[in-house]
Design an enzyme around this catalytic site. Structure first.
Site, PDB file in Angstrom:
ATOM      1  CD  GLU A 215      10.732  -2.900  -4.432  1.00 42.01           C
ATOM      2  OE1 GLU A 215      10.923  -3.413  -3.325  1.00 42.01           O
ATOM      3  OE2 GLU A 215      11.563  -2.152  -4.978  1.00 42.01           O
ATOM      4  CB  SER A 279      18.212  -2.627   1.675  1.00 43.44           C
ATOM      5  OG  SER A 279      18.354  -3.831   1.007  1.00 43.44           O
ATOM      6  CB  SER A 282       8.138   0.073   1.254  1.00 43.14           C
ATOM      7  OG  SER A 282       9.025   0.560   0.294  1.00 43.14           O
ATOM      8  NE  ARG A 294       7.744   3.063  -0.837  1.00 43.21           N
ATOM      9  CZ  ARG A 294       8.493   4.011  -0.286  1.00 43.21           C
ATOM     10  NH1 ARG A 294       8.111   5.272  -0.346  1.00 43.21           N
ATOM     11  NH2 ARG A 294       9.620   3.707   0.334  1.00 43.21           N
TER      12      ARG A 294
HETATM   13  N1  LIG Z   1      21.920 -13.486   5.439  1.00 42.80           N
HETATM   14  C1  LIG Z   1      21.700 -12.165   5.375  1.00 42.80           C
HETATM   15  N2  LIG Z   1      22.581 -11.367   4.729  1.00 42.80           N
HETATM   16  C2  LIG Z   1      22.386 -10.031   4.658  1.00 42.80           C
HETATM   17  N3  LIG Z   1      21.331  -9.416   5.213  1.00 42.80           N
HETATM   18  C3  LIG Z   1      20.410 -10.152   5.861  1.00 42.80           C
HETATM   19  C4  LIG Z   1      20.558 -11.559   5.973  1.00 42.80           C
HETATM   20  N4  LIG Z   1      19.489 -12.041   6.648  1.00 42.80           N
HETATM   21  C5  LIG Z   1      18.729 -10.997   6.970  1.00 42.80           C
HETATM   22  N5  LIG Z   1      19.271  -9.845   6.510  1.00 42.80           N
HETATM   23  C6  LIG Z   1      18.658  -8.516   6.708  1.00 42.80           C
HETATM   24  O1  LIG Z   1      17.668  -8.385   5.737  1.00 42.80           O
HETATM   25  C7  LIG Z   1      17.833  -7.158   5.018  1.00 42.80           C
HETATM   26  C8  LIG Z   1      17.373  -7.365   3.595  1.00 42.80           C
HETATM   27  O2  LIG Z   1      16.021  -7.707   3.622  1.00 42.80           O
HETATM   28  P1  LIG Z   1      15.190  -8.057   2.320  1.00 42.80           P
HETATM   29  O3  LIG Z   1      15.776  -9.231   1.646  1.00 42.80           O
HETATM   30  O4  LIG Z   1      13.778  -8.152   2.746  1.00 42.80           O
HETATM   31  O5  LIG Z   1      15.388  -6.727   1.488  1.00 42.80           O
HETATM   32  P2  LIG Z   1      16.002  -6.448   0.048  1.00 42.80           P
HETATM   33  O6  LIG Z   1      15.021  -6.925  -0.952  1.00 42.80           O
HETATM   34  O7  LIG Z   1      17.376  -6.942  -0.058  1.00 42.80           O
HETATM   35  O8  LIG Z   1      16.009  -4.849   0.089  1.00 42.80           O
HETATM   36  P3  LIG Z   1      15.083  -3.784  -0.654  1.00 42.80           P
HETATM   37  O9  LIG Z   1      13.679  -4.345  -0.632  1.00 42.80           O
HETATM   38  O10 LIG Z   1      15.204  -2.541   0.158  1.00 42.80           O
HETATM   39  O11 LIG Z   1      15.632  -3.687  -2.038  1.00 42.80           O
HETATM   40  C9  LIG Z   1      19.290  -6.827   5.170  1.00 42.80           C
HETATM   41  O12 LIG Z   1      19.515  -5.438   5.050  1.00 42.80           O
HETATM   42  C10 LIG Z   1      19.593  -7.334   6.568  1.00 42.80           C
HETATM   43  O13 LIG Z   1      19.227  -6.404   7.549  1.00 42.80           O
HETATM   44  C1  LIG Z   2      13.845   1.668  -2.632  1.00 38.71           C
HETATM   45  C2  LIG Z   2      13.137   0.446  -2.074  1.00 38.71           C
HETATM   46  C3  LIG Z   2      11.659   0.500  -2.421  1.00 38.71           C
HETATM   47  C4  LIG Z   2      13.779  -0.774  -2.754  1.00 38.71           C
HETATM   48  O1  LIG Z   2      13.180  -1.943  -2.317  1.00 38.71           O
HETATM   49  C5  LIG Z   2      13.330   0.321  -0.539  1.00 38.71           C
HETATM   50  O2  LIG Z   2      14.651   0.145  -0.238  1.00 38.71           O
HETATM   51  C6  LIG Z   2      12.760   1.508   0.228  1.00 38.71           C
HETATM   52  O3  LIG Z   2      11.572   1.607   0.390  1.00 38.71           O
HETATM   53  N1  LIG Z   2      13.617   2.415   0.747  1.00 38.71           N
HETATM   54  C7  LIG Z   2      13.216   3.563   1.523  1.00 38.71           C
HETATM   55  C8  LIG Z   2      13.081   4.785   0.657  1.00 38.71           C
HETATM   56  C9  LIG Z   2      12.390   5.926   1.407  1.00 38.71           C
HETATM   57  O4  LIG Z   2      11.156   5.981   1.388  1.00 38.71           O
HETATM   58  O5  LIG Z   2      13.079   6.720   2.023  1.00 38.71           O
END
Ligand SMILES: Nc1ncnc2c1ncn2[C@@H]1O[C@H](COP(=O)(O)OP(=O)(O)OP(=O)(O)O)[C@@H](O)[C@H]1O
Ligand SMILES: CC(C)(CO)[C@@H](O)C(=O)NCCC(=O)O
Length: 475
Positions: A215, A279, A282, A294
């Protein structure tokens, strides 16, 4: 027709121009030479003389086919750069912890072979994706982010940006099945934790294989590509006055509403800190396209903001949480420096209007009784944003970086956080750090996947700080 021989230009060399006769002209030497340069190189076996002068035809349903898994009809060992171009449709997918992002490349013109081969299914998929802006209950196309005139693998076309909650992957698979996608696409380039978590479901439900990408590799590849394609991609929020001269508290609307969005020329980007607020969060130090690590992260990210807003303010969507936060006041929830000092803590430069303790007022039952949903949402947003800003600032100054690029969907429809981050970066570094933002917020991982169709972008090396020199050499 002259064959384009520059190794580095293999991707730019329009594949459809490489006709059967031009392919015949590729000598074994060139093939071997290119095989060192191109990641789309596979070891194939040849059977006969005829086969030697006639390279294998592109696989029939070859979108996209991983060379490593390509089974050749030939049996004589030789390294050949494979000149097929994967059949449409082209997708890149990022299955994140909260949202799944799908980027679809719609070619502007189909070449002849494709027109002959274009099936009703392919036309229907194209129509369905490009003419709608909502899919089922939760899928959305971000039409305002659409990018026209993008060139990938020598093909010009439009990028469409689609997202849906990752909790709906099952519904997506059903839809893909009902639209007949499985019949056309046997592999999707995918990233994000969900590419691992849902791999089996894709195979079971729609017989689609996920070709997985890291990712963070995909994220950086996507950022660099989109920024190169879109001159308006990178921007910053300019304050009306230098942060030290702003009179009204920086977190109040009076100050924030005066910030103005301005384009930033990011054509000379390195080095920079990339902060991806999904969510979780990073933080990456990026020195060059293939050189990053990272450096840090935090679990207090966009997921935390949304989770806490659901819990504390009864929100049922991100948009609702952002709207509440926009009209709330966090000073009824947070304890400020002046609530403790009666004014500024001058000796260490802590202004009275700074938050001293996030949610610090909420230990009082009287205050809890009076607090509004809006105030709680605002305080949650300010808490999460400031914490990310603080860690980012520390990382940037430790690493001696001046530019901090924030991305991820937490910043979607969220100018408040962007302005707070801009203020925090600048204020706490006395103007040394600049906060930058990207128009396509959370879509870069998915774009990075789509770039696997583009030879020159294939296989972005992931250089991690923990890599030993030996491991780096092995790559
Ligand atoms: N329509 C939506 N529904 C839910 N969350 C949303 C929405 N639009 C924006 N967000 C925000 O975006 C965040 C998710 O962002 P993003 O898609 O970049 O990460 P992700 O890929 O889901 O998470 P990660 O990379 O940690 O696995 C949610 O936690 C929320 O704060
Ligand atoms: C676990 C990932 C990389 C998934 O996208 C992301 O949600 C993240 O970077 N979380 C924070 C983890 C940490 O460094 O505490």
């Amino acid at each position: 027709m002259r064959l384009h021989r520059c190794e580095g230009c293999l991707a730019a060399c329009r594949p459809e121009r490489a006709t059967a006769s031009s392919r015949r002209n590729i000598t074994r030497t060139n093939q071997l030479k290119r095989s060192r340069a191109s990641p789309y190189t596979t070891s194939i076996k040849r059977e006969s003389k005829m086969a030697e002068s006639t390279p294998p035809p592109p696989p029939e349903n070859n979108a996209p086919q991983d060379p490593a898994n390509f089974v050749s009809p030939y049996n004589q060992e030789i390294s050949v750069t494979y000149l097929y171009f994967p059949a449409m449709p082209w997708f890149g997918m990022d299955i994140g912890g909260t949202l799944t992002k799908l980027v679809y490349f719609e070619p502007r013109e189909n070449n002849r072979r494709e027109l002959d081969k274009e099936t009703e299914i392919l036309k229907n998929i194209r129509r369905y994706l490009t003419r709608n802006s909502a899919y089922g209950k939760t899928g959305r196309r971000d039409g305002h982010l659409q990018m026209d005139n993008v060139t990938i693998r020598g093909r010009r076309g439009t990028l469409h940006f689609i997202r849906f909650p990752t909790s709906e992957v099952g519904a997506f698979l059903q839809l893909a099945r009902s639209k007949g996608m499985a019949a056309l696409v046997n592999t999707i380039y995918a990233t994000g934790g969900g590419a691992y978590k849902f791999e089996e479901d894709f195979i079971k439900e729609v017989n689609m294989r996920l070709s997985k990408l890291d990712e963070l590799d995909a994220l950086i590849a996507g950022v660099l590509f989109v920024d190169a394609m879109n001159p308006q991609e990178c921007y910053y929020w300019a304050p009306p006055l230098p942060p030290h001269e702003v009179d009204s508290p920086p977190y109040l609307e009076a100050a924030l509403s005066q910030y103005v969005r301005k384009p930033f020329d990011f054509s000379n980007p390195y080095p920079f800190l990339l902060v991806n607020i999904g969510s979780g969060v990073s933080m990456l130090v990026v020195n060059a396209p293939n050189d990053y690590y990272r450096v840090s992260g935090t679990s207090l990210g966009g997921g935390t903001f949304l989770g806490l807003c659901c819990l504390l303010a009864g929100c049922s969507s991100f948009e609702e949480a952002i709207a509440l936060a926009a009209s709330g006041d966090n000073t009824t929830v947070d304890k400020l420096v002046r609530d403790i000092y009666g004014g500024d803590y001058e000796r260490f430069g802590l202004r009275g209007d700074l938050v001293a303790s996030s949610f610090g007022h909420m230990c009082s039952s009287e205050r809890r009784a009076k607090v509004s949903r809006e105030d709680l949402a605002r305080a949650t947003l300010v808490t999460i944003t400031n914490n990310i800003g603080s860690i980012a600032r520390l990382c940037a100054s430790n690493e001696r970086l001046e530019r901090v690029v924030f991305c991820g969907n937490f910043l979607r429809v969220n100018p408040l956080s962007m302005k707070l981050l801009s203020y925090a970066m600048s204020y706490w570094s006395r103007g040394a750090l600049k906060a930058l933002f990207l128009e396509h917020e959370g879509y870069f991982g998915a774009v990075g996947c789509l770039l696997r169709y583009d030879l020159k972008n294939h296989r972005k090396e992931n250089v991690s700080r923990n890599d030993t020199p030996e491991r780096q050499m092995d790559r």
